[in-house]
Design a protein around this motif. Structure first.
Motif, mmCIF file in Angstrom:
data_model
loop_
_atom_site.group_PDB
_atom_site.id
_atom_site.type_symbol
_atom_site.label_atom_id
_atom_site.label_comp_id
_atom_site.label_asym_id
_atom_site.label_seq_id
_atom_site.Cartn_x
_atom_site.Cartn_y
_atom_site.Cartn_z
ATOM 1 N N UNK A 16 0.831 -1.213 0.000
ATOM 2 C CA UNK A 16 0.000 0.000 0.000
ATOM 3 C C UNK A 16 0.866 1.264 0.000
ATOM 4 N N UNK A 17 1.976 1.226 0.734
ATOM 5 C CA UNK A 17 2.897 2.371 0.734
ATOM 6 C C UNK A 17 3.507 2.551 -0.652
ATOM 7 N N UNK A 18 3.939 1.452 -1.283
ATOM 8 C CA UNK A 18 4.546 1.521 -2.610
ATOM 9 C C UNK A 18 3.545 2.041 -3.639
ATOM 10 N N UNK A 19 2.327 1.553 -3.604
ATOM 11 C CA UNK A 19 1.297 2.019 -4.544
ATOM 12 C C UNK A 19 0.968 3.488 -4.307
ATOM 13 N N UNK A 20 0.957 3.924 -3.077
ATOM 14 C CA UNK A 20 0.704 5.332 -2.753
ATOM 15 C C UNK A 20 1.806 6.213 -3.342
ATOM 16 N N UNK A 21 3.068 5.781 -3.211
ATOM 17 C CA UNK A 21 4.189 6.544 -3.764
ATOM 18 C C UNK A 21 4.071 6.625 -5.285
ATOM 19 N N UNK A 22 3.699 5.531 -5.929
ATOM 20 C CA UNK A 22 3.538 5.528 -7.382
ATOM 21 C C UNK A 22 2.419 6.487 -7.795
ATOM 22 N N UNK A 23 1.307 6.463 -7.081
ATOM 23 C CA UNK A 23 0.188 7.358 -7.403
ATOM 24 C C UNK A 23 0.596 8.821 -7.243
ATOM 25 N N UNK A 24 1.295 9.135 -6.174
ATOM 26 C CA UNK A 24 1.742 10.523 -5.950
ATOM 27 C C UNK A 24 2.736 10.946 -7.020
ATOM 28 N N UNK A 25 3.675 10.066 -7.387
ATOM 29 C CA UNK A 25 4.659 10.387 -8.419
ATOM 30 C C UNK A 25 3.982 10.614 -9.768
ATOM 31 N N UNK A 26 2.999 9.777 -10.114
ATOM 32 C CA UNK A 26 2.286 9.944 -11.374
ATOM 33 C C UNK A 26 1.529 11.274 -11.397
ATOM 34 N N UNK A 27 0.879 11.610 -10.304
ATOM 35 C CA UNK A 27 0.152 12.876 -10.211
ATOM 36 C C UNK A 27 1.120 14.059 -10.351
ATOM 37 N N UNK A 28 2.267 13.983 -9.686
ATOM 38 C CA UNK A 28 3.259 15.058 -9.765
ATOM 39 C C UNK A 28 3.790 15.208 -11.191
ATOM 40 N N UNK A 29 4.009 14.100 -11.883
ATOM 41 C CA UNK A 29 4.498 14.146 -13.257
ATOM 42 C C UNK A 29 3.479 14.805 -14.186
ATOM 43 N N UNK A 30 2.214 14.459 -14.037
ATOM 44 C CA UNK A 30 1.166 15.064 -14.867
ATOM 45 C C UNK A 30 1.081 16.569 -14.612
ATOM 46 N N UNK A 31 1.099 16.967 -13.361
ATOM 47 C CA UNK A 31 1.022 18.388 -13.028
ATOM 48 C C UNK A 31 2.256 19.133 -13.558
ATOM 49 N N UNK A 32 3.440 18.525 -13.435
ATOM 50 C CA UNK A 32 4.662 19.163 -13.929
ATOM 51 C C UNK A 32 4.616 19.356 -15.441
ATOM 52 N N UNK A 33 4.124 18.368 -16.171
ATOM 53 C CA UNK A 33 4.030 18.501 -17.632
ATOM 54 C C UNK A 33 3.034 19.584 -18.026
ATOM 55 N N UNK A 34 1.898 19.636 -17.347
ATOM 56 C CA UNK A 34 0.920 20.686 -17.641
ATOM 57 C C UNK A 34 1.490 22.066 -17.338
ATOM 58 N N UNK A 35 2.198 22.182 -16.222
ATOM 59 C CA UNK A 35 2.799 23.470 -15.851
ATOM 60 C C UNK A 35 3.889 23.869 -16.843
ATOM 61 N N UNK A 36 4.683 22.902 -17.317
ATOM 62 C CA UNK A 36 5.757 23.210 -18.269
ATOM 63 C C UNK A 36 5.191 23.718 -19.583
#
Length: 159
Positions: A16-36
């Motif tokens: 559950x911790x590993x899946x949570x980290x993956x979900x947060x990383x994916x969300x951060x990547x999407x937001x970073x691409x939109x911001x860029x």
């Protein structure tokens, strides 16, 4: 924490911790691409209005002096005049102090130093420019260089 606590019972603690980290990383990547992409669009609009993000330095200043170091800021380039606003505060907002350079003439593009200064972005290039206040080196991106070249005295030619 909420996602991890929801997933803890069916998956166990570590999965559950590993899946949570993956979900947060994916969300951060999407937001970073939109911001860029939004930032790139804003920079294009700024260049159309005559504004560029850049860094300047005075090449003939005494080595080790503050004037010989790169100073980041924003410049308004219009009617053959560069109005440079340095960034001083920690938040990255421009100060009220404006330096004005006129009588622009081109000396051309310079090679980047072997060790790129931290103040310069990776894609920036350096242009040597003559002004009414002496020689000036301006580091900026391709769009900024094009804007500067359009404002330089046509007799000396663009970069």
């Amino acid at each position: 924490m909420l996602v991890s606590s929801i997933l803890r019972e069916p998956l166990g603690f570590w999965p559950s911790v590993a899946l949570t980290v993956v979900i947060i990383a994916a969300f951060a990547l999407v937001v970073a691409r939109l911001a860029a992409s939004e930032r790139e669009a804003r920079l294009v609009r700024d260049v159309e209005r005559g504004l560029i993000e850049c860094a300047i330095r005075y090449p003939k200043a005494l080595p080790g002096s503050l004037s010989s170091r790169w100073e980041r800021g924003f410049a308004e380039v219009n009617d053959g005049i560069i109005k440079f606003r340095p960034l001083f505060d920690e938040m990255g907002s421009p100060t009220e102090h404006v330096r004005e350079f006129s009588e622009l003439s081109s000396y051309g593009l310079l090679d980047l130093p072997p060790k790129r200064p931290a103040e310069l972005k990776r894609s920036w290039k350096i242009a040597a420019i003559g002004t009414d206040k002496g020689d000036l080196e301006v580091a900026t991106g391709e769009a900024g260089l094009s804007l500067l070249a359009g404002q330089i005295d046509r007799a000396t030619g663009p970069f």
